[in-house]
Design a protein around this motif. Structure first.
Motif, PDB file in Angstrom:
ATOM      1  N   VAL A 109       0.840  -1.201   0.000  1.00 40.16           N
ATOM      2  CA  VAL A 109       0.000   0.000   0.000  1.00 40.16           C
ATOM      3  C   VAL A 109       0.877   1.254   0.000  1.00 40.16           C
ATOM      4  CG1 VAL A 109      -1.652   1.319   1.376  1.00 40.16           C
ATOM      5  CG2 VAL A 109      -1.986  -1.137   1.046  1.00 40.16           C
ATOM      6  N   ALA A 110       1.954   1.220   0.790  1.00 43.40           N
ATOM      7  CA  ALA A 110       2.871   2.365   0.816  1.00 43.40           C
ATOM      8  C   ALA A 110       3.471   2.606  -0.567  1.00 43.40           C
ATOM      9  CB  ALA A 110       3.970   2.136   1.851  1.00 43.40           C
ATOM     10  N   GLY A 111       3.758   1.520  -1.275  1.00 40.70           N
ATOM     11  CA  GLY A 111       4.331   1.647  -2.608  1.00 40.70           C
ATOM     12  C   GLY A 111       3.342   2.253  -3.595  1.00 40.70           C
ATOM     13  N   VAL A 112       2.073   1.844  -3.495  1.00 41.26           N
ATOM     14  CA  VAL A 112       1.050   2.415  -4.371  1.00 41.26           C
ATOM     15  C   VAL A 112       0.890   3.906  -4.063  1.00 41.26           C
ATOM     16  CG1 VAL A 112      -1.413   2.384  -4.934  1.00 41.26           C
ATOM     17  CG2 VAL A 112      -0.186   0.233  -4.681  1.00 41.26           C
ATOM     18  N   ARG A 113       0.918   4.243  -2.780  1.00 38.40           N
ATOM     19  CA  ARG A 113       0.804   5.661  -2.409  1.00 38.40           C
ATOM     20  C   ARG A 113       1.998   6.458  -2.932  1.00 38.40           C
ATOM     21  NH1 ARG A 113      -1.230   4.515   3.792  1.00 38.40           N
ATOM     22  NH2 ARG A 113      -3.453   4.377   3.297  1.00 38.40           N
ATOM     23  N   TYR A 114       3.184   5.895  -2.757  1.00 42.70           N
ATOM     24  CA  TYR A 114       4.402   6.549  -3.243  1.00 42.70           C
ATOM     25  C   TYR A 114       4.297   6.798  -4.744  1.00 42.70           C
ATOM     26  CZ  TYR A 114       9.239   6.639  -4.996  1.00 42.70           C
ATOM     27  OH  TYR A 114      10.392   6.960  -5.654  1.00 42.70           O
ATOM     28  N   ALA A 115       3.910   5.751  -5.478  1.00 39.87           N
ATOM     29  CA  ALA A 115       3.879   5.852  -6.938  1.00 39.87           C
ATOM     30  C   ALA A 115       2.796   6.825  -7.398  1.00 39.87           C
ATOM     31  CB  ALA A 115       3.648   4.467  -7.542  1.00 39.87           C
ATOM     32  N   ASP A 116       1.604   6.710  -6.821  1.00 44.69           N
ATOM     33  CA  ASP A 116       0.516   7.583  -7.262  1.00 44.69           C
ATOM     34  C   ASP A 116       0.801   9.044  -6.920  1.00 44.69           C
ATOM     35  OD1 ASP A 116      -1.090   5.813  -8.602  1.00 44.69           O
ATOM     36  OD2 ASP A 116      -2.322   5.296  -6.878  1.00 44.69           O
ATOM     37  N   LEU A 117       1.389   9.277  -5.751  1.00 44.20           N
ATOM     38  CA  LEU A 117       1.703  10.663  -5.379  1.00 44.20           C
ATOM     39  C   LEU A 117       2.772  11.241  -6.301  1.00 44.20           C
ATOM     40  CD1 LEU A 117       1.475  13.127  -3.655  1.00 44.20           C
ATOM     41  CD2 LEU A 117       2.919  12.068  -1.940  1.00 44.20           C
ATOM     42  N   ARG A 118       3.774  10.425  -6.563  1.00 46.89           N
ATOM     43  CA  ARG A 118       4.850  10.896  -7.430  1.00 46.89           C
ATOM     44  C   ARG A 118       4.346  11.154  -8.854  1.00 46.89           C
ATOM     45  NH1 ARG A 118      10.185  11.122  -6.407  1.00 46.89           N
ATOM     46  NH2 ARG A 118      11.396  11.414  -8.308  1.00 46.89           N
ATOM     47  N   GLY A 119       3.555  10.217  -9.363  1.00 47.37           N
ATOM     48  CA  GLY A 119       3.014  10.381 -10.707  1.00 47.37           C
ATOM     49  C   GLY A 119       2.064  11.554 -10.799  1.00 47.37           C
ATOM     50  N   TYR A 120       1.339  11.815  -9.717  1.00 46.76           N
ATOM     51  CA  TYR A 120       0.397  12.932  -9.712  1.00 46.76           C
ATOM     52  C   TYR A 120       1.126  14.271  -9.656  1.00 46.76           C
ATOM     53  CZ  TYR A 120      -3.454  15.981  -8.390  1.00 46.76           C
ATOM     54  OH  TYR A 120      -4.366  17.004  -8.362  1.00 46.76           O
ATOM     55  N   SER A 121       2.193  14.338  -8.854  1.00 48.42           N
ATOM     56  CA  SER A 121       2.830  15.645  -8.698  1.00 48.42           C
ATOM     57  C   SER A 121       3.894  15.909  -9.771  1.00 48.42           C
ATOM     58  CB  SER A 121       3.402  15.819  -7.292  1.00 48.42           C
ATOM     59  OG  SER A 121       4.152  14.717  -6.929  1.00 48.42           O
ATOM     60  N   TYR A 122       4.445  14.856 -10.372  1.00 52.38           N
ATOM     61  CA  TYR A 122       5.336  15.055 -11.512  1.00 52.38           C
ATOM     62  C   TYR A 122       4.612  14.560 -12.759  1.00 52.38           C
ATOM     63  CZ  TYR A 122       8.967  15.865  -8.032  1.00 52.38           C
ATOM     64  OH  TYR A 122       9.697  16.361  -6.996  1.00 52.38           O
ATOM     65  N   ASP A 123       5.106  13.478 -13.317  1.00 51.13           N
ATOM     66  CA  ASP A 123       4.448  12.893 -14.485  1.00 51.13           C
ATOM     67  C   ASP A 123       4.483  11.385 -14.328  1.00 51.13           C
ATOM     68  OD1 ASP A 123       3.443  13.314 -17.365  1.00 51.13           O
ATOM     69  OD2 ASP A 123       5.012  11.809 -17.603  1.00 51.13           O
ATOM     70  N   ARG A 124       3.605  10.715 -15.052  1.00 57.73           N
ATOM     71  CA  ARG A 124       3.550   9.256 -14.917  1.00 57.73           C
ATOM     72  C   ARG A 124       4.896   8.622 -15.244  1.00 57.73           C
ATOM     73  NH1 ARG A 124      -1.820   7.856 -14.008  1.00 57.73           N
ATOM     74  NH2 ARG A 124      -1.105   5.752 -13.720  1.00 57.73           N
ATOM     75  N   SER A 125       5.641   9.222 -16.205  1.00 55.05           N
ATOM     76  CA  SER A 125       6.912   8.611 -16.594  1.00 55.05           C
ATOM     77  C   SER A 125       8.003   8.811 -15.542  1.00 55.05           C
ATOM     78  CB  SER A 125       7.367   9.204 -17.927  1.00 55.05           C
ATOM     79  OG  SER A 125       7.491  10.602 -17.789  1.00 55.05           O
ATOM     80  N   ASP A 126       7.728   9.621 -14.524  1.00 56.00           N
ATOM     81  CA  ASP A 126       8.737   9.844 -13.480  1.00 56.00           C
ATOM     82  C   ASP A 126       8.673   8.826 -12.348  1.00 56.00           C
ATOM     83  OD1 ASP A 126       9.863  12.145 -14.683  1.00 56.00           O
ATOM     84  OD2 ASP A 126       8.090  13.273 -14.073  1.00 56.00           O
TER      85      ASP A 126
END
Lengths: 275, 276
Positions: B78-95
């Motif tokens: 769950v932490a990984g999904v949160r990390y990924a979704d937050l990062r993709g949301y605030s930068y870009d999906r490719s980041d």
């Protein structure tokens, strides 16, 4: 980014069990990223691009959503090929009218919200659940709406339990209402609604619903200066999304072009269109 | 004065005890195999549960596999999904990259290992599928936060050493999915004690792939009839179908900036650039 300055470890907030909502996680952990948490100076009004007309029509086994491509800022055309209809997940579409920048940010957040839920829970959210999540996001935007930055989306999706397409409309306070047969929002919506009322047939096929949606947008553009009509010269066509049991997809530009050209041909010397 | 004084335990001994404790916990569970095939990365776990997954989607190109204590790795997932979704949301999906996530997991596991009262009894794989096999990345993370950059295949959990040896012998680059699955299932069914091997069937397995030929969300669970066909030596099915019947446009659908890329690939760069 947010992984704490002193180490690269995942912040403890990430490891707290509980919510499967991305928005709730953001509001606890990174509230600055939420569109609704940005304070505006009091009494200020500003000119920002506005999206205009979205129409939605049901058909047997699904629903069609279409939007024109224009964004306006006062009397200026701010953008002539903006997309205002988005697939939010496998079985739903959202169309936006109102302040374009905020609306697109909201859709982005809503898309992540749905995918986040799906990944954490391992299952899709119910259609009503999605409609309600969107309502709560609009509710959070009320402060900005009162200063002229309203976002008014329309949501449509395929209900896997009831096996039919459903339409939900919203008001600026986050009120969520289910609409039947067809609906429209945005500056040209009055004209589009009138057109759809006359053209809509219950249990029509998907292709007919696409035609109704395109024709309703044509009528909206005919009488509302903020709604963009089909741009034959630049070949800019309305965005048309379809969602049914197979999922959400977009009608290709070539197909839409065919429908638009048929509408234009039928209206030559007959500006009122079909009867 | 000395009443509350604990016995002296050397740091070496302390770490060794913790490591032994974690290793014992991990070795008790059933194994998971992650291996590359020609079309991507396959995950095969012996897991009769349909609800408690050992393999999951993290983000577009990234998936997660784990062995050990379920509540602990579920928490990390769950932490990984949160990390990924937050990062993709605030930068870009490719980041959002597997390397970034593997680092975050490594730091987290390492801190827990040294500072908390008990280490996590888990072992993880974070894998990312590339556009070609050379671009695939597989990171293996152990209970103490060590990271290994693996090539080809990984086995973790009970009997991992024997499975690893079997994979080393039989795994080849460019295998078809059916062959890769057959190899993984054979290794999972082998008895470490040298006894009669078990034949694992579809309903005892959790199988998923990161399929490089799918658009955007590349993770897909392989189950039911498709899995049976892939595992059967008579059936000619060698890969997940493309485009497959229960696929849908979700793939091209979840970001305003990228949702219509597939249609426009021909005449513009697929960089998720601003349409709106």
């Amino acid at each position: 980014m947010t992984a704490g300055p002193e180490s690269g470890r995942l912040p403890s907030a990430y490891l707290v069990p509980g919510s499967s909502s991305f928005t709730e996680f953001l509001s606890a952990h990174a509230p600055a990223l939420l569109p609704s948490r940005r304070p505006l100076p009091p009494q200020a009004t500003l000119d920002a691009p506005h999206g205009t007309t979205i129409v939605t029509v049901t058909f047997r086994g699904g629903v069609v959503m279409a939007g024109d491509r224009r964004a306006t800022m006062g009397n200026i055309i701010a953008n002539r090929d903006m997309e205002k209809v988005f697939a939010t997940d496998e079985y739903s579409l959202v169309g936006i009218a109102g302040t374009a920048g905020l609306a697109i940010e909201l859709v982005r957040l809503f898309q992540v919200e749905l995918e986040h839920y799906e990944k954490i829970e391992g299952t899709l959210m119910s259609l009503e659940g999605k409609a309600n999540r969107l309502a709560s996001m609009i509710r959070g935007n009320l402060g900005m709406a009162m200063q002229g930055l309203a976002v008014v989306p329309m949501f449509a999706g395929y209900d896997l339990i009831e096996d039919r397409g459903r339409i939900f409309s919203y008001d600026v306070t986050g009120g969520c209402y289910e609409e039947h047969d067809h609906h429209s929002v945005g500056s040209g919506s009055l004209f589009a609604r009138g057109a759809m009322k006359k053209l809509y047939r219950r249990d029509q096929a998907a292709g007919d619903a696409v035609r109704v949606a395109v024709e309703a947008l044509y009528d909206a553009a005919d009488d509302d200066s903020a709604t963009g009509g089909p741009d034959v010269g630049r070949r800019i066509w309305p965005t048309v999304g379809v969602v049914d049991a197979e999922g959400a997809r977009f009608v290709t530009d070539d197909e839409v072009a065919g429908v638009v050209e048929a509408v234009i041909a039928d209206r030559r010397d007959n500006p009122g269109g079909a009867r | 004065m000395s009443a509350g004084m604990p016995f002296y335990v050397s740091p070496e001994q302390l770490m060794k005890d913790r490591a032994d404790f974690a290793r014992k916990g991990i070795a008790r569970g059933r194994a998971v195999v992650v291996l590359q095939y020609d079309g991507g990365v396959a995950f095969v776990a012996e897991n009769p549960s349909r609800a408690l997954h050992k393999v999951s989607e993290i983000y577009d190109r990234i998936a997660f596999a784990a062995v050990g204590k379920y509540p602990e790795f579920e928490n990390l997932r769950v932490a990984g999904v949160r990390y990924a979704d937050l990062r993709g949301y605030s930068y870009d999906r490719s980041d959002v990259t597997a390397r970034g996530l593997a680092n975050a997991y490594a730091q987290t596991l390492g801190t827990v290992f040294t500072q908390e009262s008990k280490p996590y009894e888990v072992e993880l794989v974070v894998a990312e599928v590339g556009d070609t096999a050379d671009g695939d990345q597989i990171y293996r993370l152990t209970y103490d936060g060590s990271v290994g950059d693996e090539h080809g295949y990984v086995a973790m959990g009970g009997g991992a050493e024997q499975i690893d040896a079997g994979l080393q012998q039989d795994w080849r680059p460019g295998m078809h999915l059916a062959d890769a699955l057959a190899l993984a299932v054979r290794q999972l069914g082998a008895d470490p004690a040298g006894g009669e091997p078990r034949t694992l069937t579809g309903d005892q397995l959790e199988v998923a792939v990161l399929d490089r030929n799918r658009p955007r969300r590349r993770f897909r669970r392989v189950q039911g009839e498709l899995l049976t066909r892939l595992l059967s030596s008579e059936d000619p099915t060698a890969d997940v179908p493309v485009p497959d019947e229960d696929d849908s446009p979700r793939a091209s659908s979840t970001n305003p900036q990228t949702q219509r890329d597939s249609e426009r690939d021909q005449d513009r760069d697929v960089d998720g650039g601003a349409d709106a």
